[in-house]
Design a protein around this motif. Structure first.
Motif, PDB file in Angstrom:
ATOM      1  N   GLU A  33       0.830  -1.206   0.000  1.00  0.00           N
ATOM      2  CA  GLU A  33       0.000   0.000   0.000  1.00  0.00           C
ATOM      3  C   GLU A  33       0.861   1.250   0.000  1.00  0.00           C
ATOM      4  O   GLU A  33       0.363   2.341  -0.188  1.00  0.00           O
ATOM      5  N   PRO A  43      -6.921  -6.826  -1.884  1.00  0.00           N
ATOM      6  CA  PRO A  43      -8.225  -6.258  -2.218  1.00  0.00           C
ATOM      7  C   PRO A  43      -8.980  -7.052  -3.282  1.00  0.00           C
ATOM      8  O   PRO A  43     -10.186  -6.896  -3.422  1.00  0.00           O
ATOM      9  N   GLU A  46      -8.898 -11.280  -1.267  1.00  0.00           N
ATOM     10  CA  GLU A  46      -9.066 -11.267   0.190  1.00  0.00           C
ATOM     11  C   GLU A  46      -8.093 -12.196   0.930  1.00  0.00           C
ATOM     12  O   GLU A  46      -8.353 -12.580   2.068  1.00  0.00           O
TER      13      GLU A  46
END
Length: 127
Positions: A33, A43, A46
């Motif tokens: 991120e 994302p 999962e």
């Protein structure tokens, strides 16, 4: 044999996905991120990725790779061209920093991919 051991996790594929800074499970979601912060969950699929324990491994690998490229090249350039020491220092410093910044997140992704594929540090599902 545990139930989760049936599911095959190819190490080479996970390593390549990690090197491309992608989720080792699906290959589509981003692994980071930020520059080096691994996402908690992919994302897209999962998959839980917060288990990783890359620690100092990627930094050591980066130093190993950059050192093995820069040191022989430094020797060749110095003996063949004899540039001014300040020019030599500047060029090789910039090159070393650039290669390190390029390789560090990719090698961290590679390490996370190995850990995921080998079910290390909680990636096996026993929570």
């Amino acid at each position: 044999m545990p139930a989760h051991a049936e599911e095959d996790r190819p190490t080479k594929r996970a390593m390549m996905r990690g090197f491309r800074k992608r989720c080792p499970n699906c290959g589509n979601g981003p692994l980071f991120e930020g520059y080096l912060k691994v996402v908690d969950h992919c994302p897209v699929c999962e998959e839980a990725l917060y288990h990783h324990r890359a620690d100092d491994g990627p930094a050591y690998l980066t130093i190993l790779v950059v050192g093995h490229i820069v040191a022989p090249l430094l020797h060749v350039v110095f003996t063949a061209f004899r540039p001014d020491p300040l020019v030599l220092f500047t060029i090789f410093t910039v090159a070393s920093v650039a290669m390190s910044l390029f390789l560090l997140p990719r090698l961290k992704g590679l390490v996370v991919g190995i850990q995921w594929a080998r079910r290390m540090h909680g990636f096996g599902g026993e929570e």
